[in-house]
Design an enzyme around this catalytic site. Structure first.
Site, PDB file in Angstrom:
ATOM      1  N   GLU A 163       0.436  55.495 -40.828  1.00 28.48           N
ATOM      2  CA  GLU A 163       1.396  54.386 -40.823  1.00 28.48           C
ATOM      3  C   GLU A 163       1.056  53.372 -41.917  1.00 28.48           C
ATOM      4  O   GLU A 163       1.952  52.819 -42.568  1.00 28.48           O
ATOM      5  CB  GLU A 163       1.403  53.721 -39.449  1.00 28.48           C
ATOM      6  CG  GLU A 163       2.012  54.610 -38.368  1.00 28.48           C
ATOM      7  CD  GLU A 163       1.984  53.953 -37.001  1.00 28.48           C
ATOM      8  OE1 GLU A 163       3.037  53.471 -36.541  1.00 28.48           O
ATOM      9  OE2 GLU A 163       0.910  53.928 -36.381  1.00 28.48           O
TER      10      GLU A 163
ATOM     11  N   GLU B  52       0.345  59.837 -31.313  1.00 27.68           N
ATOM     12  CA  GLU B  52       0.242  58.806 -30.275  1.00 27.68           C
ATOM     13  C   GLU B  52       0.810  59.235 -28.913  1.00 27.68           C
ATOM     14  O   GLU B  52       0.301  58.820 -27.867  1.00 27.68           O
ATOM     15  CB  GLU B  52       0.941  57.523 -30.739  1.00 27.68           C
ATOM     16  CG  GLU B  52       0.168  56.736 -31.785  1.00 27.68           C
ATOM     17  CD  GLU B  52       0.354  57.249 -33.205  1.00 27.68           C
ATOM     18  OE1 GLU B  52      -0.148  56.617 -34.140  1.00 27.68           O
ATOM     19  OE2 GLU B  52       1.014  58.301 -33.385  1.00 27.68           O
TER      20      GLU B  52
END
Length: 709
Positions: free
Chosen positions: A112, A132
């Site tokens: 990210e 995640e």
């Protein structure tokens, strides 16, 4: 941070061994970034890393205290600060371009962060992923918004919802990275790329506002609805995939800034959910599984294993051989009968061809794997093997003879492992003088897919042997758990089948038992599982349990009656279920007559309460609390090394729902006192057989101590 004469600031992440992110690392990254933006001699920025990995993402252990302020660490001033104020407004919105130079693992928050840069350069061996959802939350640093804009919605959904890692080349092909170069050229290329952006020779791309890869809105809606249907089917007990899809949709429909706000809100909500806490526990327990006190802290180095012998061409032998050759271990498969040997080799070929049909392997890869397999009818070539895994039938005399032969033909330092979960390892090796090399290597069916390896040591097993087996387990992608002279997994879960048979004999519908288990999150109920392993195998396993623990064994006649009537399970299409041509399980009304015969043979009077409506929650507790009770005995006898190992064993070995954290973790969430009281209630109604709480459980309940303590 180092600034070169070319005007490029190189910011290097240094947090070995995986360069995990945490508050300290992230604030340091921001401070260096802010300094680079202020300095007049800096034209552009490159973010890279020291060591083999760019970043393994946010350290999972840090999430337990995500909002706490550690000494010397700045708190996150507001919700979404890192994702919006830092990565979006400061990094991506900067007046100086930044390029990420990525290698090794580029995971979670690491990826990210890279996506907030204006370009990404990667090595071909990089592994990029947003995993995640596997721990119950969603990407929380802009991943749900940037990835669809970089690679398109469908690719982004595949990567995020399936937690699917991709390599550097694939990342380049789909637009996630801008160039793939060698490790030696990585930073140099990133620096040149950053300068080219700064001097407008390459495009200055802010991925959050990129729209050319997004599909038309109508197509987007269809994709999202399809993704929701698949998520409900794939993960019916976990809500985070659906939340993630909602967040992605918000960004596409209402704009990426709104998407970031929703991402931050949902991330915080999920982070503190029970499901997330349970899944984080599982990840941490898995990390600790390979740590064996008194073994892994001795500083021993694994020896190189170059060739492995497998004795036994049965189904388990074929499956273990498959698991080994898939990870490039040369294997000798040994049998006494040529027909059985050929059947064993055919079993390996069938396993590999299944991978080909599933698109997981090419024909060339299959042939390469098969070239590592040799079939033999004698031990002459065993002088060259470093390790042997025995899988012969569960007969003590046969096993003892195998080990006597192995001592004769193998080298004096060859590891002698057995797949048995039944016999005392001291008895198996009593005819040898190699007790220090004898160890249990208990695989779970199918051995080439099930990710668990139970390593069973005796009081004489050499620590070096355990270290070697832990290393092999890692190389063949198994999570190892250590046990002492007995299978913790099989013993812990035998009461599940026992209790299921008991309840059915006493009036509970067999299919309602299985339905309650699947609603709870199990992949299948005990009767489907019996069909899968085979009724004959289930009887044999139960018989061994009877011999070891006669006071806790329920002598149901049901399985034997069915086997006598040629109902063998899924293999022959008839068991507790009937199986159609697609091998789909169909409830069979005929099963009632077998249950009635079983009741009559042991003179059981059905309990009216079980015949009436009984909540699924009660069924689950009646099935699994005896499992917890037996797990307490396993802990009390120190058969299991750590309580968390039983959580991993229950999840990977038998399919206990991961989102509940494993059997011990689940018991602690309910409280030892509650579990104990329920068992005492059933003891009064049904007797002591497997409902009577053991001393370990009673003690923990009385003192209010968790079972995991």
């Amino acid at each position: 941070m180092e600034v070169g004469g070319d005007g490029v600031a190189i910011i290097t992440i240094v947090n070995p061994p995986m360069n995990f992110l945490n508050h300290s690392v992230f604030w340091s990254l921001k401070d260096n970034y802010d300094e680079a933006l202020k300095r007049d001699d800096v034209k552009a920025i490159v973010i890279t890393s020291e060591g083999p990995h760019f970043s393994g993402g946010f350290d999972i252990e840090a999430f337990g205290n995500f909002q706490e302020i550690d000494e010397g660490i700045k708190p996150e001033p507001k919700e979404g600060y890192l994702a919006i104020d830092v990565l979006t407004d400061t990094f991506e919105g900067a007046a100086k371009p930044s390029v990420a130079a990525m290698k090794g693992l580029v995971i979670g928050g690491g990826l990210e962060t890279a996506m907030a840069c204006h370009a990404r350069i990667s090595t071909s061996d990089a592994h990029l992923a947003l995993p995640e959802l596997t721990v119950g939350f969603i990407p929380g640093l802009g991943g749900t918004q940037r990835l669809p804009r970089l690679v398109g919605l469908q690719k982004a959904l595949d990567i995020i919802l399936l937690s699917k890692p991709i390599g550097g080349e694939e990342a380049y092909n789909i637009g996630l990275v801008d160039a793939v170069v060698s490790t030696d050229e990585l930073v140099k290329t990133a620096k040149c790329w950053a300068l080219d952006i700064a001097e407008f020779r390459k495009p200055w791309i802010k991925s959050l506002h990129k729209a050319d890869k997004l599909e038309p809105l109508e197509e987007v809606k269809k994709m999202l609805n399809s993704a929701r249907s698949q998520a409900r089917e794939r993960s019916p007990h976990v809500h985070s995939p659906l939340d993630c899809i909602d967040v992605i949709e918000e960004g596409i429909i209402s704009g990426p800034r709104n998407g970031l706000v929703k991402e931050s809100n949902i991330f915080q909500k999920l982070l503190f959910s029970e499901t997330c806490k349970n899944l984080i526990h599982v990840v941490l327990a898995q990390r600790r599984a390979a740590m064996v006190p008194g073994i892994t802290d001795l500083g021993l180095i694994p020896r190189k294993i170059t060739k492995i012998g497998v004795v036994g061409g049965n189904s388990m032998g074929s499956d273990i051989a498959t698991a080994l050759i898939l990870k490039n271990y040369p294997v000798i498969l040994k049998e006494v009968d040529e027909n059985i040997l050929n059947a064993g080799i055919d079993g390996v070929k069938e396993n590999l061809h299944t991978f080909i049909s599933q698109g997981k392997m090419t024909q060339e890869q299959c042939e390469t794997a098969l070239s590592l397999l040799t079939g033999l009818l004698d031990y002459e070539c065993f002088k060259d093997v470093n390790m042997v895994i025995e899988t012969v039938l569960e007969d003590l005399t046969s096993k003892q003879q195998v080990y006597a032969d192995l001592q004769k033909y193998c080298s004096s330092d060859c590891i002698l492992a057995t797949n048995t979960s039944t016999f005392d390892l001291n008895l198996i090796g009593e005819r040898t003088e190699a007790q220090d090399r004898i160890v249990g290597a208990h695989f779970f069916s199918p051995a080439y897919e099930t990710p668990l390896l139970e390593i069973v040591q005796t009081c004489e097993t050499s620590p070096q042997v355990i270290i070697d087996l832990l290393d092999i387990g890692e190389k063949i992608h198994k999570t190892p758990i250590a046990a002492t002279n007995g299978s913790a997994v099989d013993r812990m879960f035998i009461p599940l089948t026992q209790t299921a048979l008991f309840l059915v004999d006493h009036g509970l519908d067999a299919y309602k038992v299985d339905e309650a288990c699947t609603k709870f999150g199990m992949p299948m109920g005990p009767f489907r599982l019996i069909d899968l392993v085979g009724i004959g195998v289930a009887i044999a396993s139960s018989t061994k349990y009877l011999e070891s623990f006669p006071d806790r064994f329920y002598k149901s006649r049901l399985m034997q009656i069915m086997l006598d009537d040629k109902r063998e399970g899924k293999a022959n299409g008839n068991g507790f279920y009937k199986y159609d041509e697609k091998k789909e399980a169909i409830p069979d009304p005929e099963i009632v007559k077998y249950i009635n015969n079983s009741k009559n043979m042991i003179s059981v009077t059905p309990n009216p309460q079980l015949r009436t409506t009984i909540p699924d929650e009660d069924i689950v507790e009646m099935l699994f609390f005896p499992v917890i009770n037996e797990a307490c005995r396993v802990l009390d006898k120190r058969i299991a090394v750590k309580p968390s190992d039983l959580d991993i064993a229950s999840i990977m070995g038998i399919g206990f729902p991961a989102h509940r954290g494993g059997v011990i973790h689940w018991a602690d969430s309910l409280g030892a006192n509650y579990v104990c009281k329920r068992l005492e209630e059933w003891t009064k109604v049904y007797g002591e057989l497997f409902f009577k709480p053991c001393a370990f459980l009673r003690e923990r309940a009385g003192k209010g101590i968790p079972l995991s303590a």
